[in-house]
Design a protein around this motif. Sequence first.
Motif, PDB file in Angstrom:
ATOM      1  N   LYS A  75      -9.391  63.689-107.308  1.00 48.25           N
ATOM      2  CA  LYS A  75     -10.729  64.222-107.032  1.00 48.25           C
ATOM      3  C   LYS A  75     -10.664  65.661-106.517  1.00 48.25           C
ATOM      4  N   ALA A  76      -9.669  65.953-105.682  1.00 48.89           N
ATOM      5  CA  ALA A  76      -9.507  67.322-105.172  1.00 48.89           C
ATOM      6  C   ALA A  76      -9.217  68.279-106.327  1.00 48.89           C
ATOM      7  N   CYS A  77      -8.414  67.840-107.274  1.00 59.18           N
ATOM      8  CA  CYS A  77      -8.113  68.663-108.451  1.00 59.18           C
ATOM      9  C   CYS A  77      -9.367  68.888-109.285  1.00 59.18           C
ATOM     10  N   GLU A  78     -10.090  67.810-109.555  1.00 61.94           N
ATOM     11  CA  GLU A  78     -11.308  67.919-110.362  1.00 61.94           C
ATOM     12  C   GLU A  78     -12.333  68.837-109.713  1.00 61.94           C
ATOM     13  N   ALA A  79     -12.446  68.769-108.397  1.00 60.95           N
ATOM     14  CA  ALA A  79     -13.422  69.594-107.679  1.00 60.95           C
ATOM     15  C   ALA A  79     -13.147  71.089-107.834  1.00 60.95           C
ATOM     16  N   ASP A  80     -11.866  71.446-108.002  1.00 57.85           N
ATOM     17  CA  ASP A  80     -11.495  72.857-108.138  1.00 57.85           C
ATOM     18  C   ASP A  80     -11.112  73.240-109.566  1.00 57.85           C
TER      19      ASP A  80
END
Length: 146
Positions: A75-80
């Motif tokens: 999710k952290a990757c997708e957010a950025d």
Amino acid sequence: MFKKILVPTDGSTLAAQATTVAVRMAKSLNAQIVAVYVIDPFPYIGIGDASAVGLQAYLTEAKSAAGQALDGVRKACEADGVVFAAGDTIERNVVYEGIIETAEAEGCDLIVMGSHGRQGVKALILGSVAQKVLTHAKAPVLIVKS
């Protein structure tokens, strides 16, 4: 420079801080993120059916925790807008060895992980997964301290 960054996670706040640093780095370098969660094998050796039930319950809980932790990195990757290349859950008796094996198997050229920053006698007595990864990894290691 770095194209594939390994982020070991245990689902802790410290691992989340390391994830944030790794994702920001990956975004600036146009790199991918690989995450790993290392499960310690079942710590109880028993006899009979109780042992099998305990093992199954332990593995179910550990795999659930691993899934949640890896999902947090994804999710952290997708957010950025960073590529989340893989999320691996592995079992190893020695956590740092699992991290290093994953880095090598996935072709990671950087490891970003958290550390509590223990010093002195505490570090000597308790040891540190981060310290062992620093000592034994072939790839560069970035430590994010709490």
